[in-house]
Design a protein around this motif. Structure first.
Motif, PDB file in Angstrom:
ATOM      1  N   SER A   1      45.058  34.791  32.133  1.00  0.00           N
ATOM      2  CA  SER A   1      43.695  34.771  32.668  1.00  0.00           C
ATOM      3  C   SER A   1      42.752  35.623  31.808  1.00  0.00           C
TER       4      SER A   1
ATOM      5  N   THR B   1      50.464  29.921  38.492  1.00  0.00           N
ATOM      6  CA  THR B   1      49.178  29.642  39.122  1.00  0.00           C
ATOM      7  C   THR B   1      48.687  30.865  39.908  1.00  0.00           C
ATOM      8  N   LEU B   2      49.618  31.456  40.662  1.00  0.00           N
ATOM      9  CA  LEU B   2      49.272  32.631  41.454  1.00  0.00           C
ATOM     10  C   LEU B   2      48.792  33.767  40.541  1.00  0.00           C
TER      11      LEU B   2
ATOM     12  N   HIS C   1      39.921  28.975  33.220  1.00  0.00           N
ATOM     13  CA  HIS C   1      40.097  28.826  34.669  1.00  0.00           C
ATOM     14  C   HIS C   1      41.571  29.029  35.009  1.00  0.00           C
ATOM     15  N   TRP C   2      41.830  29.653  36.161  1.00  0.00           N
ATOM     16  CA  TRP C   2      43.225  29.991  36.500  1.00  0.00           C
ATOM     17  C   TRP C   2      44.133  28.785  36.665  1.00  0.00           C
ATOM     18  N   LEU C   3      43.533  27.607  36.947  1.00  0.00           N
ATOM     19  CA  LEU C   3      44.368  26.420  37.105  1.00  0.00           C
ATOM     20  C   LEU C   3      45.113  26.066  35.805  1.00  0.00           C
TER      21      LEU C   3
ATOM     22  N   GLY D   1      47.555  33.480  37.506  1.00  0.00           N
ATOM     23  CA  GLY D   1      46.265  33.111  36.923  1.00  0.00           C
ATOM     24  C   GLY D   1      45.138  33.424  37.894  1.00  0.00           C
ATOM     25  N   TRP D   2      45.356  33.120  39.162  1.00  0.00           N
ATOM     26  CA  TRP D   2      44.344  33.378  40.176  1.00  0.00           C
ATOM     27  C   TRP D   2      44.121  34.877  40.379  1.00  0.00           C
ATOM     28  N   LEU D   3      45.252  35.618  40.493  1.00  0.00           N
ATOM     29  CA  LEU D   3      45.146  37.076  40.648  1.00  0.00           C
ATOM     30  C   LEU D   3      44.375  37.691  39.481  1.00  0.00           C
TER      31      LEU D   3
ATOM     32  N   GLY E   1      50.605  34.544  34.226  1.00  0.00           N
ATOM     33  CA  GLY E   1      49.295  34.096  34.684  1.00  0.00           C
ATOM     34  C   GLY E   1      48.223  35.174  34.539  1.00  0.00           C
TER      35      GLY E   1
ATOM     36  N   SER F   1      42.201  36.364  37.610  1.00  0.00           N
ATOM     37  CA  SER F   1      40.784  36.010  37.574  1.00  0.00           C
ATOM     38  C   SER F   1      39.983  36.850  38.576  1.00  0.00           C
ATOM     39  N   GLN F   2      40.675  37.515  39.515  1.00  0.00           N
ATOM     40  CA  GLN F   2      39.987  38.315  40.528  1.00  0.00           C
ATOM     41  C   GLN F   2      39.709  39.736  40.046  1.00  0.00           C
TER      42      GLN F   2
END
Lengths: 110, 226
Positions: B29, B142-143, B34-36, B145-147, B25, B149-150
């Motif tokens: 990213s 997913t996690l 988008h992380w989704l 991807g979100w990380l 992820g 993106s931060q």
């Protein structure tokens, strides 16, 4: 890096289909456990050969015999050594890639 | 009860899948989506190495034919997994197709080494194992991807994930089949095709040659059934 969402979705779909083909083929083609010697033979020797070919393929746009290839060699060496020591794919791949990214971005060797 | 046993069985895989999914992820990213979408890929592709391959191929702007061919080659080992599971999977029903879809390396290793508790439906047990494995994987992707993106950093060189991945796979293959001649031969074949024949069609040409050479090495006996 700008890639269209539509392209990403198509790539995902193509990849999903290709993966499903490799996973479902034996279930569709064979109805009982196959013990054909040719399949055993290819099953044993083909995967290692394909992995080596994929490794070479990932450098298809590089000039092997030049100084420009030094960061790649170092990245590969780091990945190799880490993997021989710990055998943790995640550590080997992420560290090797990280070292390569630092080398390329700082242009230390250029 | 069956649910709990199946979940417990998949915990070792979960411990591997969540960090590996996060790594995927985070890398994914960097492509700027988008992380989704990292999670979505875990849902519809569900193949660890192929998803790392996807990051490299997308970063290299590879064509669709290349994506298709490279995924097929990378996952061709799955054909041999399926062969050994033919008699263990249900003959029909939607769970059969989901289990075939979810037949990753790790699912394969669990399905061939564990069996359902006595008195329970073995098909449901295998189905739950596949499902729990995929849930871990999608959560990790997913996690990650979100990380990813931060945090913001330069992505130059990210495509090296591809050779690093393949090198690790080569080492793993070598551990299973320590046959130096085979590996050196494959290396010579790959480099030879790349330098002498074609850079763009390297994969297709060298794979065809590899199959042809392997069959020739085996000789005529391979064609006979026992």
């Amino acid at each position: 890096m700008e890639i269209a969402i539509s392209h990403l979705l198509i790539v995902m779909a193509v990849m999903a289909v290709a993966t499903f083909i490799t996973r479902s083929l034996p279930f569709i083609v064979f109805h009982k456990q196959s013990e054909h010697p040719l399949l055993d033979y290819l099953g044993k020797y083909l995967p290692p050969v394909l992995m080596v070919l994929l490794l070479v393929y990932s450098f298809k746009n590089e000039a092997f015999i030049s100084l420009a290839f030094v960061p790649e060699l170092i990245g590969l060496l780091v990945t190799l050594i880490l993997h021989l020591i710990w055998r943790q794919p995640l550590i080997s791949i992420v560290t090797g890639t990280g070292v390569y990214m630092v080398l390329v971005q700082t242009a230390i060797l250029a | 009860m069956l649910l709990a046993t199946a979940f417990r069985t998949t915990i070792p895989v979960m411990l591997g899948y969540v960090p590996l999914g996060i790594a995927f992820g985070v890398l994914f990213s960097e492509l700027g989506f988008h992380w989704l979408y990292a999670g979505l890929m875990g849902v519809i592709v569900f193949a660890g190495t192929a998803q790392f391959l996807a990051v490299g191929l997308l970063a290299n702007q590879a064509g669709l034919v290349e994506v298709f061919a490279a995924t097929l080659l990378l996952n061709i080992r799955h054909i041999f997994y399926g062969l050994s599971l033919l008699n263990r999977f249900p003959k029909s029903g939607w769970r059969r197709w989901y289990m075939i879809f979810g037949l990753t390396d790790e699912t394969y290793s669990l399905l061939t080494s564990c069996s359902a508790p006595i008195g329970h439906d073995p098909v449901q047990f295998k189905f739950l194992i596949t499902l729990f494995n995929q849930i871990s994987w999608v959560l990790g992707c997913t996690l990650g991807g979100w990380l990813g993106s931060q945090i913001n950093y330069s992505t130059a060189g990210i495509e090296f994930v591809l050779p690093a991945l393949f090198l690790v796979l080569v080492i793993e293959q070598y551990r299973q089949l320590p046959n130096p001649g085979l590996f050196v031969g494959a290396l010579v074949l790959g480099l030879g095709t790349l330098l002498l024949l074609s850079r763009d069609q390297m994969l297709l040409i060298s794979c065809s040659l590899a199959v042809a050479l392997l069959l020739m090495a085996r000789g005529g006996q391979a064609w006979k059934s026992p």
